[in-house]
Motif scaffolding. Structure first.
Motif, PDB file in Angstrom:
ATOM      1  N   HIS A  23       9.131  -8.023   3.639  1.00  0.00           N
ATOM      2  CA  HIS A  23       8.512  -6.755   4.147  1.00  0.00           C
ATOM      3  C   HIS A  23       9.448  -6.439   5.464  1.00  0.00           C
ATOM      4  CE1 HIS A  23       4.984  -4.534   5.434  1.00  0.00           C
ATOM      5  NE2 HIS A  23       4.932  -4.976   6.563  1.00  0.00           N
ATOM      6  N   PRO A  24       9.711  -5.206   5.986  1.00  0.00           N
ATOM      7  CA  PRO A  24      10.337  -4.783   7.060  1.00  0.00           C
ATOM      8  C   PRO A  24       9.638  -5.303   8.294  1.00  0.00           C
ATOM      9  CG  PRO A  24       9.743  -2.843   5.663  1.00  0.00           C
ATOM     10  CD  PRO A  24       9.152  -3.889   5.116  1.00  0.00           C
ATOM     11  N   GLN A  64     -10.368  -4.887   0.774  1.00  0.00           N
ATOM     12  CA  GLN A  64     -10.265  -3.931   2.037  1.00  0.00           C
ATOM     13  C   GLN A  64      -9.003  -3.093   1.572  1.00  0.00           C
ATOM     14  OE1 GLN A  64      -9.430  -5.587   5.920  1.00  0.00           O
ATOM     15  NE2 GLN A  64      -9.769  -3.776   6.652  1.00  0.00           N
ATOM     16  N   GLU A  65      -8.033  -3.512   1.436  1.00  0.00           N
ATOM     17  CA  GLU A  65      -7.014  -2.997   1.009  1.00  0.00           C
ATOM     18  C   GLU A  65      -5.617  -3.349   0.336  1.00  0.00           C
ATOM     19  OE1 GLU A  65      -6.471   0.649   3.092  1.00  0.00           O
ATOM     20  OE2 GLU A  65      -4.317   0.333   3.772  1.00  0.00           O
ATOM     21  N   LEU A  66      -4.975  -3.024  -0.368  1.00  0.00           N
ATOM     22  CA  LEU A  66      -3.671  -3.743  -1.078  1.00  0.00           C
ATOM     23  C   LEU A  66      -2.643  -2.711  -0.837  1.00  0.00           C
ATOM     24  CD1 LEU A  66      -4.231  -6.357  -2.830  1.00  0.00           C
ATOM     25  CD2 LEU A  66      -3.332  -4.889  -4.740  1.00  0.00           C
ATOM     26  N   GLU A  67      -1.603  -2.870  -0.075  1.00  0.00           N
ATOM     27  CA  GLU A  67      -0.518  -1.944   0.372  1.00  0.00           C
ATOM     28  C   GLU A  67       1.024  -2.510  -0.403  1.00  0.00           C
ATOM     29  OE1 GLU A  67      -1.923  -0.658   4.790  1.00  0.00           O
ATOM     30  OE2 GLU A  67      -0.460  -2.315   4.520  1.00  0.00           O
ATOM     31  N   ILE A  68       1.284  -1.538  -1.320  1.00  0.00           N
ATOM     32  CA  ILE A  68       2.561  -1.796  -1.708  1.00  0.00           C
ATOM     33  C   ILE A  68       3.859  -1.007  -1.065  1.00  0.00           C
ATOM     34  CG2 ILE A  68       3.833  -1.763  -3.983  1.00  0.00           C
ATOM     35  CD1 ILE A  68       0.934  -1.818  -5.251  1.00  0.00           C
ATOM     36  N   ARG A  69       4.672  -1.773  -0.581  1.00  0.00           N
ATOM     37  CA  ARG A  69       5.777  -1.148   0.328  1.00  0.00           C
ATOM     38  C   ARG A  69       6.875  -1.198  -0.281  1.00  0.00           C
ATOM     39  NH1 ARG A  69       6.116  -1.314   6.756  1.00  0.00           N
ATOM     40  NH2 ARG A  69       7.882   0.226   6.824  1.00  0.00           N
ATOM     41  N   MET A  70       7.987   0.074  -0.300  1.00  0.00           N
ATOM     42  CA  MET A  70       9.009  -0.024  -0.795  1.00  0.00           C
ATOM     43  C   MET A  70       9.913   0.748   0.235  1.00  0.00           C
ATOM     44  SD  MET A  70       8.404   0.926  -4.671  1.00  0.00           S
ATOM     45  CE  MET A  70       6.898   1.653  -4.166  1.00  0.00           C
ATOM     46  N   ALA A  89      13.479  -2.984  -0.911  1.00  0.00           N
ATOM     47  CA  ALA A  89      12.815  -4.143  -0.309  1.00  0.00           C
ATOM     48  C   ALA A  89      11.389  -4.093  -0.610  1.00  0.00           C
ATOM     49  CB  ALA A  89      12.991  -4.403   1.233  1.00  0.00           C
ATOM     50  N   LEU A  90      10.662  -4.986  -1.270  1.00  0.00           N
ATOM     51  CA  LEU A  90       9.376  -4.594  -1.990  1.00  0.00           C
ATOM     52  C   LEU A  90       8.405  -5.821  -1.467  1.00  0.00           C
ATOM     53  CD1 LEU A  90       7.887  -3.199  -4.234  1.00  0.00           C
ATOM     54  CD2 LEU A  90       8.420  -5.197  -5.759  1.00  0.00           C
ATOM     55  N   SER A  91       7.302  -5.284  -0.987  1.00  0.00           N
ATOM     56  CA  SER A  91       6.356  -6.417  -0.562  1.00  0.00           C
ATOM     57  C   SER A  91       4.965  -5.539  -0.722  1.00  0.00           C
ATOM     58  CB  SER A  91       6.310  -6.326   1.178  1.00  0.00           C
ATOM     59  OG  SER A  91       6.212  -5.310   1.658  1.00  0.00           O
ATOM     60  N   VAL A  92       4.176  -6.657  -0.874  1.00  0.00           N
ATOM     61  CA  VAL A  92       2.593  -6.399  -1.051  1.00  0.00           C
ATOM     62  C   VAL A  92       1.632  -6.803   0.091  1.00  0.00           C
ATOM     63  CG1 VAL A  92       0.740  -6.620  -2.402  1.00  0.00           C
ATOM     64  CG2 VAL A  92       2.912  -6.286  -3.503  1.00  0.00           C
ATOM     65  N   GLY A  96      13.888 -11.369  11.575  1.00  0.00           N
ATOM     66  CA  GLY A  96      12.412 -10.973  12.035  1.00  0.00           C
ATOM     67  C   GLY A  96      12.520  -9.488  13.002  1.00  0.00           C
ATOM     68  N   TRP A  97      13.701  -9.302  13.688  1.00  0.00           N
ATOM     69  CA  TRP A  97      13.649  -8.093  14.577  1.00  0.00           C
ATOM     70  C   TRP A  97      14.835  -7.370  14.534  1.00  0.00           C
ATOM     71  CZ3 TRP A  97      17.485  -9.533  18.145  1.00  0.00           C
ATOM     72  CH2 TRP A  97      17.888 -11.046  18.195  1.00  0.00           C
ATOM     73  N   LEU A  98      15.858  -7.972  14.229  1.00  0.00           N
ATOM     74  CA  LEU A  98      17.194  -7.038  14.320  1.00  0.00           C
ATOM     75  C   LEU A  98      17.251  -5.679  13.545  1.00  0.00           C
ATOM     76  CD1 LEU A  98      19.904  -6.963  15.694  1.00  0.00           C
ATOM     77  CD2 LEU A  98      21.009  -7.932  13.740  1.00  0.00           C
ATOM     78  N   SER A  99      16.834  -5.464  12.500  1.00  0.00           N
ATOM     79  CA  SER A  99      16.824  -4.316  11.652  1.00  0.00           C
ATOM     80  C   SER A  99      15.814  -3.205  12.347  1.00  0.00           C
ATOM     81  CB  SER A  99      16.175  -4.377  10.064  1.00  0.00           C
ATOM     82  OG  SER A  99      14.803  -4.894  10.099  1.00  0.00           O
TER      83      SER A  99
END
Lengths: 373, 308
Positions: free
Chosen positions: A368-369, A87-93, A57-60, B89-92
Motif C-alpha cells: 500500500h502506498p 463497510q468497504e473493501l478498497e482495491i488499490r493499484m 503495487a496492489l493492495s486491499v 513508510g515515508w520516502l515515496s
C-alpha cells in the motif's frame, strides 16, 4: 642460555609482529576490494514503495463493521442501524505508466454488491513544482474530504461532511493542477476543474455546468516536534434548482481547516497528539454550515484514544435544522496493517437522539502506498 | 500615489513569498539519515551544503512524511537515502510531494547508498508479514559496520563528482583523506574490541547485526520476538532463562526505543542495558561518523567483560 632464550623470543615476536601489522593491513585491503566488487542485482523498492517490478503495487483495504443503534432498528432505509456489514473493501493499484505518467486507481465495494470507481488518477509532473492530474478523485476540498474510508481518523464521517458533501464526499471527475510555491515554508496552491456531479451541492441541469475549486494550504514547523497546517478551500458551481425559482442556481462552498500535530523526537513510535478542526459552509438558496474538531492521542505504541465534536445547521428557511454529534473512540493498532476500533456516537437532533456503538476491524493487504501527512 | 503604494506592497509581498536563502555552496544535498550526511560532509567539504531529514536520535522507521521535508527536497540537487526499505513508510510520499524531477528514481539527483553493500539477513526464501517488520532485501542498518563507510563514501564521491565535475579533484582528495582516517580508526577500534571477541550479547531490535559481525560479538537473541513486534511474556521468560544459563551480561539497545522490556529482562538476570546511539547525533557527543564508533566502542569496552 637465558639470554639466548630472551633473544629468541624477541626475534620471534618482533618478526611475527612485523608480519601481522603489514600483512594484516594488506589482507584488510584485499577484503575491502572484494567487498566492494561484490554486487547483487536484487533491486530494492524503498524509493518508490512499488514492488513486483513492472506490476502495479496492489493492495486491499478491508473494513468490517458491527453497529449497534438504539433508534430506527426496523427502518431498512437507515444507513446506520444495528447489524454487521462490510463497510468497504478498497482495491488499490498504483504504478508509473511510463516516463511521464503515474496512475493510481482505487476501486471500492460497499457492502457485498455495490461497486464504485472511487478514484482513477493519472498524474504528471509538468515542470519543477507544478503537477497535473486528470481522472476521478477525492477533490482537494479541505482535509477530511481527501481521505479514503480506511484512513478516516474515526470510523464514520463527521456529521458536517456527511450532510453537506454526502456519504461519498466531494468526489468528482475532472482535471487539476497543483503548484508548490517557492516559499521558505510549505505552501501549495491547487486548482481543479470538476464535472460538478455531487448531488448534494451541484449536479447542474446542463452538461456544461462545471464546478471550479481552489485550495491554498500551508504547513509550518513550529518546532522539531510540532507542525501547524492551515488551509482554505473554495468551490463554485451550478446546482439543479428550477430556473423559475426566485434564486439563481449557483452554489458556493467554503472551507477552512487547521491542524496541529505533535510527535516526540526520539520516541516517535510511542506518542502522538493530533488536533484537527474544519469549517464547511454551503451558500445557495439556503445556507448549510457546520464544523468539527477532533483530538487524537496515541498514548502507547499500539493504543489510541480519540474524541470528536461535530455540529451542523441550516440556520434559516423551511428546512431549518440544527444537530450535533459527540464521538469517542478507542483503537488498538497492533501494526500499521491492522486496527480494531471501538467508537461511541451520541447524536442530538430534532427527532429522537441516537446512541450508536461501532466496532470496526480494519486491515491492509499487500503493498500500500504510504499515507500523506 | 495609490499605484505607487500598490507597487511597493506587491514588491514587499513578493519578497516575503519568494525569498529563498542563497547558499554559496555549489551543491545542495539532502540525506535521509545523519550518517550519510556526515560522510557527505567529509567528501564534499565546503563545496556542499548537506542536511539530514532524520536526526540521529529519531527512529527512522517511524518518521512522518512532513511537507516541510518536501520543501527541503524541492530545493535540493541530490537526495541520498539509506535504502533496503529503511524509509519505506515515508520516502515515496516525500519524493512525489517534493515535485523535484531531479530527485526521482533513475534521475541524476537520486542516490541509493545501499548500492554495493554486502547485505546481511537477506531473505531469499518465502516471506510474509506474519514475520513482523522484516526487510527481505537485507538488514538496513549497514551504517554500523565502519568498513561500509568506504563503500558509502565511494558512492557519494562518484555522485558528487558526476554532478559537479569541476571540483572532482577536490572531492577525490577529500575522499582519500576520509579513507585513510577511517582505515587507521578501524584498526584502532578493532584493537579495542579484541579482548571481547565472541562475547555473547542480547540486542533489543535486530539493529546491531553489521556491527556485531565486524567486531566479533555474538548476538544470541533479541528482546523483540519479531522485528517491530513487542515481546510476549513467554519470549521474555525464555530469554531470561537463556541469559542466566549462558551467563549473558549485556543487552544492547538504541536510544530511540523504550527500555521497559529490556528492564524486565535485566531485572531477572544480572545483565545491564547499554543504550547506544545507532546513528550520528544519537547522543550529543556523536558529532560525526568517527565519533559515533568512538562512543559506541568506548561504552562497550567499559561495560563488557573480557572473554578469556
Amino acid at each position: 642460555m637465558k639470554v639466548f632464550t630472551i633473544l629468541l623470543l624477541i626475534l620471534f615476536f618482533s618478526s611475527s609482529n612485523a608480519w601481522s601489522s603489514s600483512e594484516y593491513e594488506k589482507l584488510e585491503k584485499r577484503i575491502r576490494v572484494l567487498e566492494k566488487t561484490k554486487t547483487k542485482s536484487n533491486a530494492s523498492s524503498t524509493a518508490t514503495g512499488l514492488s513486483n517490478r513492472f506490476n502495479p503495487a496492489l493492495s486491499v483495504n478491508g473494513l468490517l463493521l458491527g453497529t449497534f443503534n438504539d433508534q430506527g432498528n426496523y427502518d431498512s432505509s437507515k444507513e446506520v442501524r444495528t447489524g454487521l456489514k462490510i463497510q468497504e473493501l478498497e482495491i488499490r493499484m498504483a504504478a508509473y505508466v511510463d516516463t511521464y505518467l503515474r496512475a493510481d486507481i482505487t476501486l471500492a465495494f460497499e457492502g457485498t454488491t455495490d461497486f464504485e470507481v472511487e478514484e482513477a488518477i493519472a498524474e504528471a509532473l509538468l515542470s519543477k513544482n507544478l503537477s497535473f492530474r486528470a481522472g476521478k478523485f477525492l477533490t482537494a476540498f479541505g482535509k477530511h474530504n481527501q481521505l479514503h474510508t480506511h484512513a478516516y481518523p474515526f470510523i464514520d464521517l463527521p456529521v458536517v461532511n456527511e450532510e453537506i458533501l454526502g456519504e461519498e464526499g466531494l468526489n468528482e471527475i475532472g482535471v487539476g493542477a497543483s503548484y508548490l510555491l517557492p516559499t521558505n515554508w510549505f505552501s501549495e496552491i491547487t486548482f481543479q476543474a470538476l464535472e460538478g456531479a455531487n448531488t448534494n451541492q451541484f449536479n447542474g441541469r446542463a452538461g456544461s455546468d462545471f464546478a471550479y475549486l481552489i485550495r491554498q494550504n500551508n504547513l509550518w514547523d513550529l518546532s522539531e516536534e510540532t507542525t501547524m497546517e492551515l488551509g482554505g478551500s473554495y468551490v463554485s458551481g451550478k446546482n439543479n434548482l428550477d430556473p423559475t425559482s426566485t434564486f439563481d442556481n449557483k452554489t458556493q462552498l467554503v472551507g477552512a481547516d487547521l491542524t496541529f500535530k505533535w510527535k516526540p523526537s526520539g520516541r516517535e513510535a510511542y506518542k502522538t497528539w493530533i488536533w484537527q478542526t474544519e469549517f464547511i459552509g454551503s451558500f445557495r438558496e439556503q445556507t448549510q454550515e457546520g464544523w468539527y474538531t477532533s483530538l487524537q492521542h496515541q498514548f502507547a505504541k499500539e493504543w489510541w484514544v480519540q474524541g470528536r465534536y461535530s455540529g451542523y445547521s441550516i440556520p434559516n428557511g423551511v428546512n431549518k435544522e440544527d444537530k450535533n454529534q459527540w464521538s469517542a473512540l478507542l483503537a488498538w493498532v497492533p501494526s500499521e496493517f491492522s486496527a480494531i476500533r471501538l467508537q461511541y456516537n451520541h447524536l442530538n437532533q430534532k427527532t429522537a437522539d441516537e446512541n450508536q456503538v461501532l466496532l470496526q476491524l480494519n486491515f491492509t493487504l499487500g503493498s500500500h502506498p504510504a499515507h500523506k501527512y | 500615489m495609490k499605484t505607487y503604494k500598490l507597487k511597493i506592497s506587491i514588491l514587499v509581498l513578493s519578497f516575503i513569498f519568494f525569498w529563498v536563502p542563497v547558499s554559496w555552496a555549489s551543491l545542495n544535498v539532502v540525506t535521509t539519515t545523519s550518517d550519510l550526511a556526515s560522510i557527505v560532509k567529509e567528501v564534499g567539504g565546503s563545496l556542499v551544503k548537506v542536511e539530514s531529514l532524520v536526526k540521529g536520535y529519531q527512529n527512522p522507521h517511524y518518521i512522518q512524511p512532513k511537507p516541510s521535508y518536501m520543501v527541503k527536497m524541492n530545493r535540493a540537487d541530490l537526495l541520498i537515502y539509506q535504502g533496503l526499505e529503511l524509509e519505506i513508510g515515508w520516502l515515496s510520499t516525500l519524493i512525489e510531494g517534493a515535485r523535484n524531477p531531479d530527485l526521482r528514481l533513475g534521475q541524476t539527483g537520486h542516490l541509493d547508498a545501499s548500492t554495493g553493500i554486502s547485505r546481511l539477513e537477506t531473505l531469499e526464501s518465502e516471506v510474509d508479514r506474519s514475520m513482523g517488520d522484516i526487510h527481505p532485501s537485507g538488514n538496513p542498518h549497514y551504517n554500523l559496520d565502519p568498513e561500509n563507510g568506504f563503500i558509502i563514501a565511494q558512492s557519494i564521491y562518484n555522485k558528487l563528482s558526476e554532478l559537479d565535475s569541476e571540483n572532482a579533484t577536490k572531492y577525490k582528495s577529500n575522499l582519500e583523506k576520509f579513507n585513510s582516517k577511517l582505515e587507521k580508526k578501524i584498526i584502532h577500534w578493532k584493537n579495542l574490541m579484541k579482548p571481547f571477541k565472541g562475547t555473547k550479547i542480547i540486542t533489543y531490535h535486530k539493529l546491531w547485526s553489521y556491527f556485531a559481525k565486524r567486531f566479533d560479538l555474538n548476538v544470541v537473541n533479541n528482546v523483540e520476538v519479531k522485528p517491530g513486534v513487542p515481546p510476549t511474556t513467554k519470549h521474555l521468560a525464555k530469554l531470561t532463562a537463556l541469559m542466566n544459563r549462558e551467563d549473558i551480561k549485556v543487552i544492547l539497545q538504541s536510544t530511540y526505543y523504550e527500555s521497559d522490556f529490556a528492564k524486565m529482562v535485566a531485572g531477572r538476570t544480572e545483565a545491564i542495558i547499554l543504550v547506544l546511539p545507532s546513528f550520528v547525533g544519537g547522543t550529543p557527543e556523536t558529532t560525526d561518523y568517527f565519533s559515533l564508533f568512538d562512543t559506541i566502542i568506548q561504552k562497550l569496552t567499559n561495560n563488557l567483560q573480557p572473554s578469556t
